[in-house]
Design a protein around this motif. Structure first.
Motif, PDB file in Angstrom:
ATOM      1  N   HIS A 286      78.325 -69.652   3.175  1.00 43.04           N
ATOM      2  CA  HIS A 286      77.811 -70.091   1.883  1.00 43.04           C
ATOM      3  C   HIS A 286      78.983 -70.005   0.892  1.00 43.04           C
ATOM      4  CE1 HIS A 286      73.493 -69.755   3.107  1.00 43.04           C
ATOM      5  NE2 HIS A 286      74.034 -68.916   3.972  1.00 43.04           N
TER       6      HIS A 286
ATOM      7  N   VAL B 131      76.827 -75.128   2.303  1.00 39.35           N
ATOM      8  CA  VAL B 131      76.719 -74.237   3.458  1.00 39.35           C
ATOM      9  C   VAL B 131      77.388 -74.890   4.655  1.00 39.35           C
ATOM     10  CG1 VAL B 131      75.173 -72.962   4.991  1.00 39.35           C
ATOM     11  CG2 VAL B 131      74.512 -73.361   2.611  1.00 39.35           C
TER      12      VAL B 131
ATOM     13  N   ASP C 245      75.185 -67.720  15.564  1.00 41.38           N
ATOM     14  CA  ASP C 245      75.276 -68.788  14.564  1.00 41.38           C
ATOM     15  C   ASP C 245      75.927 -68.211  13.315  1.00 41.38           C
ATOM     16  OD1 ASP C 245      73.752 -71.354  15.416  1.00 41.38           O
ATOM     17  OD2 ASP C 245      72.450 -69.725  16.072  1.00 41.38           O
ATOM     18  N   ASP C 246      76.824 -68.997  12.715  1.00 40.39           N
ATOM     19  CA  ASP C 246      77.564 -68.518  11.552  1.00 40.39           C
ATOM     20  C   ASP C 246      77.326 -69.470  10.376  1.00 40.39           C
ATOM     21  OD1 ASP C 246      79.953 -66.420  11.023  1.00 40.39           O
ATOM     22  OD2 ASP C 246      80.273 -68.232   9.837  1.00 40.39           O
ATOM     23  N   TYR C 247      76.971 -68.899   9.221  1.00 38.62           N
ATOM     24  CA  TYR C 247      76.696 -69.694   8.027  1.00 38.62           C
ATOM     25  C   TYR C 247      77.640 -69.257   6.909  1.00 38.62           C
ATOM     26  CZ  TYR C 247      72.308 -70.706  10.475  1.00 38.62           C
ATOM     27  OH  TYR C 247      71.364 -71.082  11.410  1.00 38.62           O
TER      28      TYR C 247
ATOM     29  N   HIS D 275      77.567 -74.576   8.429  1.00 38.84           N
ATOM     30  CA  HIS D 275      76.925 -73.947   9.583  1.00 38.84           C
ATOM     31  C   HIS D 275      77.773 -74.198  10.818  1.00 38.84           C
ATOM     32  CE1 HIS D 275      73.464 -74.038  12.742  1.00 38.84           C
ATOM     33  NE2 HIS D 275      74.097 -72.870  12.747  1.00 38.84           N
TER      34      HIS D 275
ATOM     35  N   PRO E 253      69.029 -68.160   6.536  1.00 39.62           N
ATOM     36  CA  PRO E 253      70.037 -68.948   5.809  1.00 39.62           C
ATOM     37  C   PRO E 253      69.468 -69.590   4.543  1.00 39.62           C
ATOM     38  CG  PRO E 253      70.174 -69.384   8.158  1.00 39.62           C
ATOM     39  CD  PRO E 253      68.931 -68.569   7.953  1.00 39.62           C
TER      40      PRO E 253
END
Length: 247
Positions: A155, A179, A151-153, A181, A54
């Motif tokens: 941007h 970001v 896990d999802d990020y 998260h 990330p």
């Protein structure tokens, strides 16, 4: 005259179905235990296969946003410049990975209906443990994030995203360069403003996320051509990466 026969209580005729029932559910319980154990083990090793981070992705995003700002283009041109710069940087930094780069090819853009929200996405990379996409909506959307095993990020590239967890009375606000998260197992309601576009990066066991992405199509929109193209592009990218040894 044929003699009649009435089985006594506790005879094998009545007890056998009961023993079969117990045996059947016992076997299912064993398989479920083994499956859960396998999932826990698999979840403990998937970080060995990650090639992206990330932090690195956010550095690339910041560079692309800065370049677009210096060019002082209109917002529509900015989105194209940001995405183009992002893709060039990702390919340059990770030549060992398979990338889809022709984001101007509309055939590789697909609508995504999930959790009541609707947007469109372009898959840059999809493997068993990672995916990275351009996701957003030209008109805005709102819905359920899903509860995922990855896990999802998010941007944020343009526009704004807001979100909150149940029990929170104020919203989280994410603008360009921020970001968002979403840790695995956490669920939120979210909104995306018109012309919000984001570089979305997920890391975990990606195939387990697919049912959430397909459910609205199967039980609501019935947009089978979009489902086909989503499966086609996702499968193509995952297979390409598997052939390169990328899990």
């Amino acid at each position: 005259m044929t003699a009649s026969y009435k089985p006594r209580k506790g005879s094998s005729i009545t007890s056998e179905p009961q023993s079969t029932f117990v045996r059947r559910w016992g076997i299912r319980a064993i398989f479920l235990t083994l499956f859960l154990g396998f999932c826990q083990w698999a979840n403990s090793i998937n970080d060995r296969f990650y090639m992206l981070t990330p932090t690195e992705l956010n550095e690339t995003v910041q560079h692309s946003l800065k370049l677009a700002s210096e060019l002082n283009s209109d917002s529509k041109a900015n989105s194209s410049i940001i995405i183009s710069t992002l893709i060039d940087q990702l390919v340059e930094r990770h030549p060992e990975m398979s990338w889809s780069t022709d984001f101007k090819n509309k055939r590789d853009w697909v609508f995504n209906n999930a959790g009541g929200a609707m947007g469109s996405m372009f898959i840059l990379h999809a493997s068993i443990t990672e995916y990275i996409i351009i996701f957003g909506s030209a008109v805005g959307t709102e819905g359920h994030t899903g509860r995922h095993t990855a896990d999802d990020y998010f941007h944020i590239l343009t526009g704004q995203q807001t979100a909150y967890e149940a029990g929170e009375l104020t919203r989280e606000i994410y603008n360009a360069g921020d970001v968002h998260h979403l840790p695995r197992g956490i669920v939120k309601q979210y909104t995306a403003s018109p012309e919000m576009w984001a570089l979305e990066y997920a890391r975990g066991w990606i195939p387990l996320m697919l049912p959430f992405g397909f459910a609205d199509t199967l039980f609501s929109t019935l947009d089978i051509p979009t489902l086909y193209h989503t499966a086609r592009v996702t499968g193509r990218e995952m297979i390409k990466n598997l052939l390169k040894g990328k899990i």
